[in-house]
Design a protein around this motif. Sequence first.
Motif, PDB file in Angstrom:
ATOM      1  N   PHE A 161       0.803  -1.277   0.025  1.00 40.75           N
ATOM      2  CA  PHE A 161       0.003   0.180  -0.091  1.00 40.75           C
ATOM      3  C   PHE A 161       0.915   1.070  -0.025  1.00 40.75           C
ATOM      4  N   GLY A 162       0.429   2.589  -0.074  1.00 41.59           N
ATOM      5  CA  GLY A 162       0.916   3.629   0.120  1.00 41.59           C
ATOM      6  C   GLY A 162       1.835   3.804  -1.222  1.00 41.59           C
ATOM      7  N   ASP A 163       3.249   3.877  -1.347  1.00 42.14           N
ATOM      8  CA  ASP A 163       4.207   4.160  -2.256  1.00 42.14           C
ATOM      9  C   ASP A 163       4.915   2.821  -2.691  1.00 42.14           C
ATOM     10  N   ALA A 164       4.186   1.678  -2.172  1.00 47.56           N
ATOM     11  CA  ALA A 164       4.774   0.177  -2.540  1.00 47.56           C
ATOM     12  C   ALA A 164       4.645   0.162  -4.153  1.00 47.56           C
ATOM     13  N   VAL A 165       5.669  -0.433  -4.896  1.00 50.24           N
ATOM     14  CA  VAL A 165       5.451  -0.573  -6.383  1.00 50.24           C
ATOM     15  C   VAL A 165       5.074  -1.989  -6.669  1.00 50.24           C
ATOM     16  N   GLU A 166       3.805  -1.788  -7.335  1.00 53.82           N
ATOM     17  CA  GLU A 166       3.248  -3.117  -7.601  1.00 53.82           C
ATOM     18  C   GLU A 166       4.025  -3.945  -8.429  1.00 53.82           C
ATOM     19  N   ALA A 167       4.937  -3.636  -9.343  1.00 56.76           N
ATOM     20  CA  ALA A 167       5.817  -4.760 -10.109  1.00 56.76           C
ATOM     21  C   ALA A 167       6.726  -5.297  -9.011  1.00 56.76           C
ATOM     22  N   ILE A 168       7.398  -4.505  -8.289  1.00 52.10           N
ATOM     23  CA  ILE A 168       8.177  -5.175  -7.037  1.00 52.10           C
ATOM     24  C   ILE A 168       7.524  -5.931  -6.077  1.00 52.10           C
ATOM     25  N   VAL A 169       6.523  -5.542  -5.483  1.00 53.83           N
ATOM     26  CA  VAL A 169       5.746  -6.380  -4.757  1.00 53.83           C
ATOM     27  C   VAL A 169       5.506  -7.634  -5.400  1.00 53.83           C
ATOM     28  N   ARG A 170       4.732  -7.686  -6.519  1.00 55.53           N
ATOM     29  CA  ARG A 170       4.293  -8.701  -7.073  1.00 55.53           C
ATOM     30  C   ARG A 170       5.446  -9.771  -7.529  1.00 55.53           C
ATOM     31  N   ARG A 171       6.786  -9.403  -7.692  1.00 50.46           N
ATOM     32  CA  ARG A 171       7.906 -10.244  -7.814  1.00 50.46           C
ATOM     33  C   ARG A 171       8.361 -10.674  -6.568  1.00 50.46           C
ATOM     34  N   MET A 172       8.208 -10.012  -5.430  1.00 50.61           N
ATOM     35  CA  MET A 172       8.409 -10.654  -4.139  1.00 50.61           C
ATOM     36  C   MET A 172       7.641 -11.821  -3.594  1.00 50.61           C
ATOM     37  N   SER A 173       6.474 -11.848  -4.413  1.00 52.51           N
ATOM     38  CA  SER A 173       5.501 -12.646  -4.022  1.00 52.51           C
ATOM     39  C   SER A 173       5.555 -14.112  -4.548  1.00 52.51           C
ATOM     40  N   THR A 174       5.371 -15.149  -4.163  1.00 47.69           N
ATOM     41  CA  THR A 174       5.416 -16.528  -4.756  1.00 47.69           C
ATOM     42  C   THR A 174       3.918 -16.979  -4.736  1.00 47.69           C
ATOM     43  N   VAL A 175       3.211 -16.669  -3.943  1.00 48.60           N
ATOM     44  CA  VAL A 175       1.669 -17.280  -4.182  1.00 48.60           C
ATOM     45  C   VAL A 175       0.767 -16.319  -4.445  1.00 48.60           C
ATOM     46  N   VAL A 217      -9.704  -8.925   0.040  1.00 47.08           N
ATOM     47  CA  VAL A 217      -9.484  -8.136   1.327  1.00 47.08           C
ATOM     48  C   VAL A 217      -9.987  -6.762   0.948  1.00 47.08           C
ATOM     49  N   ALA A 218     -10.723  -6.232   1.779  1.00 44.77           N
ATOM     50  CA  ALA A 218     -11.405  -4.820   1.612  1.00 44.77           C
ATOM     51  C   ALA A 218     -10.192  -4.135   1.342  1.00 44.77           C
ATOM     52  N   GLY A 219     -10.473  -3.150   0.302  1.00 48.90           N
ATOM     53  CA  GLY A 219      -9.793  -2.197   0.159  1.00 48.90           C
ATOM     54  C   GLY A 219      -8.230  -2.508  -0.981  1.00 48.90           C
ATOM     55  N   TYR A 220      -8.352  -3.962  -1.286  1.00 52.25           N
ATOM     56  CA  TYR A 220      -7.060  -4.264  -1.871  1.00 52.25           C
ATOM     57  C   TYR A 220      -7.542  -5.200  -3.420  1.00 52.25           C
ATOM     58  N   ARG A 221      -6.766  -4.933  -4.238  1.00 53.98           N
ATOM     59  CA  ARG A 221      -7.074  -5.610  -5.643  1.00 53.98           C
ATOM     60  C   ARG A 221      -6.023  -6.996  -5.134  1.00 53.98           C
ATOM     61  N   VAL A 222      -6.617  -7.931  -5.558  1.00 57.05           N
ATOM     62  CA  VAL A 222      -5.812  -9.442  -5.665  1.00 57.05           C
ATOM     63  C   VAL A 222      -5.139  -9.528  -7.189  1.00 57.05           C
ATOM     64  N   LEU A 223      -4.088  -9.488  -7.109  1.00 60.00           N
ATOM     65  CA  LEU A 223      -3.466  -9.561  -8.544  1.00 60.00           C
ATOM     66  C   LEU A 223      -3.337 -11.236  -9.074  1.00 60.00           C
ATOM     67  N   PRO A 224      -3.562 -11.263 -10.263  1.00 61.58           N
ATOM     68  CA  PRO A 224      -3.773 -12.649 -10.691  1.00 61.58           C
ATOM     69  C   PRO A 224      -2.642 -13.223 -11.105  1.00 61.58           C
ATOM     70  N   GLU A 225      -2.544 -14.507 -10.992  1.00 65.92           N
ATOM     71  CA  GLU A 225      -1.188 -15.321 -11.330  1.00 65.92           C
ATOM     72  C   GLU A 225      -0.786 -14.825 -12.522  1.00 65.92           C
ATOM     73  N   GLU A 226       0.637 -14.705 -12.799  1.00 69.05           N
ATOM     74  CA  GLU A 226       1.343 -14.914 -14.107  1.00 69.05           C
ATOM     75  C   GLU A 226       1.553 -16.308 -14.722  1.00 69.05           C
ATOM     76  N   TYR A 227       1.407 -16.420 -15.743  1.00 69.64           N
ATOM     77  CA  TYR A 227       1.702 -17.601 -16.284  1.00 69.64           C
ATOM     78  C   TYR A 227       2.665 -17.582 -17.629  1.00 69.64           C
ATOM     79  N   VAL A 228       3.386 -18.451 -17.753  1.00 72.68           N
ATOM     80  CA  VAL A 228       4.473 -18.429 -18.700  1.00 72.68           C
ATOM     81  C   VAL A 228       3.630 -18.878 -20.152  1.00 72.68           C
ATOM     82  N   GLU A 229       3.951 -18.053 -21.058  1.00 72.99           N
ATOM     83  CA  GLU A 229       3.378 -17.935 -22.549  1.00 72.99           C
ATOM     84  C   GLU A 229       3.875 -19.304 -23.070  1.00 72.99           C
TER      85      GLU A 229
END
Length: 230
Positions: A161-175, A217-229
């Motif tokens: 949230f706040g100034d967190a960078v979506e692309a970076i946060v997404r890369r840190m997640s594994t699930v 989660v209220a106030g949040y978007r759940v980012l979809p999983e990315e798949y290898v093409e």
Amino acid sequence: MTTSTGSAPGRGKGMPTYLALDVSKSMQQHEELLNETLAKIVNTLYLNPRVSEFVHLSIVTFASEPTVVVRMTELGRMRQMPVLRCGGGTRFGPLFALLRDRIDIDVPLLQDQGYSVVRPVVFLLTDGAPADRPPTAWQDPHRALVDPEWKRHPRVICFGFGDAVEAIVRRMSTVQTYMADPALGDATSALPEAMNGMLSSMVASVQARELRLPNEVAGYRVLPEEYVEE
């Protein structure tokens, strides 16, 4: 993973769970709310033996350096939750290195107590971009933490949230990745809603005896999983 071969009787499954909380300078405006919400989570776990028997919680904060605020074996003996103070930069590299070290300590301890240890889980909450220098310095420690060749590698779920960078946060997640959306809720509610989402996941995981994550989660978007093409 297998249980310890020692003499401790079997106690069922146990899930090492780490709350990794950003306490950098940008979190100072949320400091009181962070402490209040965290205390509620700890009290809920402490007062519900069925949850704490499966979810073995450790609390780690990070800013310029990470700190183990509550070790996994200490929760049941705590008389009062330590007060968190915010300040410093948001460095992720030292956090990921510390988490790997703690997992290598905590998993054998739980096995020695007779638990069948399931894969560890890291819930990471941040409101900022990496202050690591160079900016990519966090990547090697993160790669070591989630390396599938390491048998104890954890599942990582990030809330940004706040100034967190979506692309970076997404890369840190594994699930799963949850990103606060101003269109869905105000900034003041983003922190407690994220931590309530973490708590809901822990409680649901007890029922299933494995990791369960909220579909929303209220106030949040759940980012979809990315798949290898193909």
